[in-house]
Design an enzyme around this catalytic site. Structure first.
Site, PDB file in Angstrom:
ATOM      1  N   CYS A 105       0.732  -1.108  -0.010  1.00 50.93           N
ATOM      2  CA  CYS A 105      -0.003   0.154  -0.015  1.00 50.93           C
ATOM      3  C   CYS A 105       0.709   1.256   0.130  1.00 50.93           C
ATOM      4  O   CYS A 105       0.313   2.228  -0.484  1.00 50.93           O
ATOM      5  CB  CYS A 105      -1.019   0.091   1.232  1.00 50.93           C
ATOM      6  SG  CYS A 105      -1.944  -1.424   1.113  1.00 50.93           S
ATOM      7  N   HIS A 113      -3.717   6.969   1.245  1.00 57.13           N
ATOM      8  CA  HIS A 113      -3.984   5.373   0.751  1.00 57.13           C
ATOM      9  C   HIS A 113      -5.333   5.323   1.204  1.00 57.13           C
ATOM     10  O   HIS A 113      -5.916   5.412   2.431  1.00 57.13           O
ATOM     11  CB  HIS A 113      -3.086   4.639   1.296  1.00 57.13           C
ATOM     12  CG  HIS A 113      -3.398   3.311   1.340  1.00 57.13           C
ATOM     13  ND1 HIS A 113      -4.012   2.589  -0.061  1.00 57.13           N
ATOM     14  CD2 HIS A 113      -3.665   2.151   2.081  1.00 57.13           C
ATOM     15  CE1 HIS A 113      -4.223   1.607   0.210  1.00 57.13           C
ATOM     16  NE2 HIS A 113      -4.171   1.118   1.408  1.00 57.13           N
ATOM     17  N   ASN A 165     -10.216  -0.651  -2.019  1.00 60.39           N
ATOM     18  CA  ASN A 165      -8.690  -0.492  -1.817  1.00 60.39           C
ATOM     19  C   ASN A 165      -7.801  -1.085  -2.860  1.00 60.39           C
ATOM     20  O   ASN A 165      -7.815  -2.249  -3.016  1.00 60.39           O
ATOM     21  CB  ASN A 165      -8.570  -1.163  -0.458  1.00 60.39           C
ATOM     22  CG  ASN A 165      -6.890  -1.182   0.071  1.00 60.39           C
ATOM     23  OD1 ASN A 165      -6.010  -0.867  -0.767  1.00 60.39           O
ATOM     24  ND2 ASN A 165      -6.905  -1.432   1.086  1.00 60.39           N
TER      25      ASN A 165
HETATM   26  O1  UT7 Z   1      -4.365  -1.318   2.825  1.00 57.00           O
HETATM   27  C1  UT7 Z   1      -3.684  -1.859   3.581  1.00 57.00           C
HETATM   28  C2  UT7 Z   1      -4.102  -1.546   5.145  1.00 57.00           C
HETATM   29  N1  UT7 Z   1      -5.404  -2.114   5.331  1.00 57.00           N
HETATM   30  C3  UT7 Z   1      -6.054  -1.708   6.312  1.00 57.00           C
HETATM   31  O2  UT7 Z   1      -5.878  -0.594   6.665  1.00 57.00           O
HETATM   32  C4  UT7 Z   1      -7.464  -2.438   6.638  1.00 57.00           C
HETATM   33  C5  UT7 Z   1      -7.458  -2.522   8.353  1.00 57.00           C
HETATM   34  N2  UT7 Z   1      -8.660  -3.091   8.698  1.00 57.00           N
HETATM   35  C6  UT7 Z   1      -9.782  -2.669   8.432  1.00 57.00           C
HETATM   36  O3  UT7 Z   1     -10.004  -2.019   7.454  1.00 57.00           O
HETATM   37  C7  UT7 Z   1     -11.081  -3.515   9.071  1.00 57.00           C
HETATM   38  O4  UT7 Z   1     -10.413  -4.005  10.446  1.00 57.00           O
HETATM   39  C8  UT7 Z   1     -11.985  -4.560   8.246  1.00 57.00           C
HETATM   40  C9  UT7 Z   1     -12.462  -3.858   7.245  1.00 57.00           C
HETATM   41  C10 UT7 Z   1     -10.911  -5.442   7.643  1.00 57.00           C
HETATM   42  C11 UT7 Z   1     -12.781  -5.442   9.331  1.00 57.00           C
HETATM   43  O5  UT7 Z   1     -13.518  -4.514   9.841  1.00 57.00           O
HETATM   44  P1  UT7 Z   1     -13.758  -4.806  11.557  1.00 57.00           P
HETATM   45  O6  UT7 Z   1     -14.749  -3.654  11.928  1.00 57.00           O
HETATM   46  O7  UT7 Z   1     -12.173  -4.657  12.156  1.00 57.00           O
HETATM   47  O8  UT7 Z   1     -14.522  -6.028  11.646  1.00 57.00           O
HETATM   48  P2  UT7 Z   1     -13.702  -7.376  12.300  1.00 57.00           P
HETATM   49  O9  UT7 Z   1     -12.873  -8.115  11.510  1.00 57.00           O
HETATM   50  O10 UT7 Z   1     -13.662  -7.001  13.807  1.00 57.00           O
HETATM   51  O11 UT7 Z   1     -15.230  -8.479  12.082  1.00 57.00           O
HETATM   52  C12 UT7 Z   1     -16.215  -7.926  12.942  1.00 57.00           C
HETATM   53  C13 UT7 Z   1     -17.539  -9.085  12.455  1.00 57.00           C
HETATM   54  C14 UT7 Z   1     -16.960 -10.653  12.581  1.00 57.00           C
HETATM   55  O12 UT7 Z   1     -18.227 -11.232  13.014  1.00 57.00           O
HETATM   56  P3  UT7 Z   1     -17.938 -11.806  14.625  1.00 57.00           P
HETATM   57  O13 UT7 Z   1     -17.082 -12.576  15.189  1.00 57.00           O
HETATM   58  O14 UT7 Z   1     -18.176 -10.308  15.441  1.00 57.00           O
HETATM   59  O15 UT7 Z   1     -19.439 -12.430  14.668  1.00 57.00           O
HETATM   60  C15 UT7 Z   1     -16.552 -10.855  11.284  1.00 57.00           C
HETATM   61  O16 UT7 Z   1     -16.759 -12.129  11.041  1.00 57.00           O
HETATM   62  O17 UT7 Z   1     -17.876  -8.941  11.189  1.00 57.00           O
HETATM   63  C16 UT7 Z   1     -17.756 -10.039  10.702  1.00 57.00           C
HETATM   64  N3  UT7 Z   1     -17.110  -9.968   9.062  1.00 57.00           N
HETATM   65  C17 UT7 Z   1     -18.257  -9.738   8.167  1.00 57.00           C
HETATM   66  N4  UT7 Z   1     -19.606  -9.670   8.289  1.00 57.00           N
HETATM   67  C18 UT7 Z   1     -20.024  -9.535   6.831  1.00 57.00           C
HETATM   68  C19 UT7 Z   1     -15.889  -9.915   8.692  1.00 57.00           C
HETATM   69  N5  UT7 Z   1     -15.998  -9.489   7.346  1.00 57.00           N
HETATM   70  C20 UT7 Z   1     -17.379  -9.445   6.904  1.00 57.00           C
HETATM   71  C21 UT7 Z   1     -17.956  -9.033   5.909  1.00 57.00           C
HETATM   72  N6  UT7 Z   1     -19.512  -9.215   5.804  1.00 57.00           N
HETATM   73  N7  UT7 Z   1     -17.341  -9.056   4.629  1.00 57.00           N
END
Ligand code: UT7
Length: 335
Positions: A115, A262, A292
């Site tokens: 990135c 980014h 992204n």
């Molecule tokens: O570009 C390089 C750098 N990258 C970044 O900066 C990305 C940084 N991270 C993020 O953007 C976020 O952490 C994500 C968008 C990847 C994820 O968002 P989050 O708010 O951190 O969600 P999470 O991973 O904590 O997941 C929360 C819940 C989980 O379910 P439970 O365990 O609470 O039941 C996941 O299984 O959301 C679930 N989940 C989804 N649900 C529906 C994860 N992905 C999805 C999805 N659709 N696509």
């Protein structure tokens, strides 16, 4: 000492639009979750048979950048290509661009900084120009993510975020002081390398070894991201590296005319905007349309901001990136 300026920008995204609803047809996800957690509404994916690849998209963006710079491909003295999704394991995309565009035997360098790749590549170009070695360097960021993502529910935490596309810039020598790329700032922290990674197939991790080493549900030939850990590091490093750039140039946050972060996650951009008390007009976001696109995200966003008249002569423009490695970087530009 010379100065270096961005004299032309171009972008290319595949025509194929993939909406959140499209993804929800193949995996357990939904438009509300994706928009709320990432800001993304749709992204572009290469379609089988459309002729695109990482190098081909890079060429399409580069041709526009070169034309807008008012030079010819024959004036390019170096190619710097940033990507994490090259067409081949080797050689790199830089030499493919050279061949596809019929550019003479100038050096072609590939940058592997994910990135942060475009800002790293810009920094390389900037150094070669400031030392007087080259007059025009072509910098490209391009990614084909869609071919390597896990489109089952298992991959939803990663797959919904990433999109395909390319952006390019011509960096040229200028004699005008106080303009152009004022400074670039590069960092990395390898101890977090595997927190956002694709282990293989690679020389150290061929597929059979990968499968043997890993529990069944963890498929290591798809990208892995420890989302929350990456998020927490991103907001800290983005802030630090923006401040580092401003401080180096004796500037304040209030001097920023346009911040182009980014496009990792809209929530990250909004966090930075709020922290620095920037208005909506001072931060450019287009992750809503493209997702992204890793090394392509900054040049696509910067190009689009310029096309929309939001980056003008004399503006102080700050680029900032964070991603896999971890790597992070910023550039301060007087447009
Ligand atoms: O570009 C390089 C750098 N990258 C970044 O900066 C990305 C940084 N991270 C993020 O953007 C976020 O952490 C994500 C968008 C990847 C994820 O968002 P989050 O708010 O951190 O969600 P999470 O991973 O904590 O997941 C929360 C819940 C989980 O379910 P439970 O365990 O609470 O039941 C996941 O299984 O959301 C679930 N989940 C989804 N649900 C529906 C994860 N992905 C999805 C999805 N659709 N696509």
């Amino acid at each position: 000492m010379y100065t270096s300026r961005i004299t032309g920008m171009g972008k290319y995204v595949p025509e194929n639009v993939v909406t959140n609803d499209d993804l929800s047809k193949v995996m357990d996800t939904n438009d509300a979750w994706i928009q709320e957690r990432t800001g993304i509404k749709e992204r572009r994916h290469i379609k089988k048979g459309d002729g695109n690849s990482t190098a081909v998209m890079g060429v399409k963006a580069a041709k526009i950048a070169i034309e807008r710079a008012g030079i010819s491909k024959d004036d390019i003295e170096m190619i710097v290509f940033a990507t994490l999704s090259p067409d081949y394991y080797f050689p790199g995309c830089g030499v493919q661009v050279q061949d596809l565009m019929g550019i003479h035997t100038c050096p072609a360098l590939d940058v592997r900084n994910q990135c942060s790749g475009f800002v790293y590549a810009l920094s390389v170009a900037d150094q070669f120009i400031k030392t007087g070695m080259y007059k025009n360097v072509l910098v490209i960021g391009s990614e084909n993510h869609s071919g390597g993502l896990d489109f089952s529910t298992r991959g939803r935490g990663v797959t919904v975020i990433f999109g395909d596309g390319a952006g390019a810039a011509v960096i040229s020598r200028s004699d005008k002081e106080g303009h152009g790329v004022l400074s670039t700032h590069l960092h990395s922290e390898g101890k977090h390398a595997l927190e956002l990674s694709l282990k293989g197939p690679s020389t150290n991790h061929w597929v059979p070894a990968l499968i043997e080493e890993n529990p069944q549900e963890d498929i290591p030939y798809y990208p892995y991201m420890n989302g929350q850990f990456v998020f927490k590091n991103a907001v800290v490093r983005f802030s630090e590296v923006i401040m580092e750039g401003l401080k180096t140039n004796g500037l304040e946050v209030t001097d920023i005319d346009m911040l182009v972060p980014h496009q990792a996650n809209l929530r990250i951009s909004q966090f930075i905007q709020k922290k620095f008390k920037l208005s909506d007009d001072q931060v450019y976001n287009n992750i809503q349309k493209y997702g992204n696109t890793t090394a392509a995200s900054i040049p696509i966003a910067l190009c689009e901001a310029w096309e929309e008249g939001k980056v003008k002569e004399g503006d102080t423009v700050v680029l900032a990136a964070f991603g896999s490695g971890f790597t992070w970087a910023s550039a301060v530009i007087k447009w």
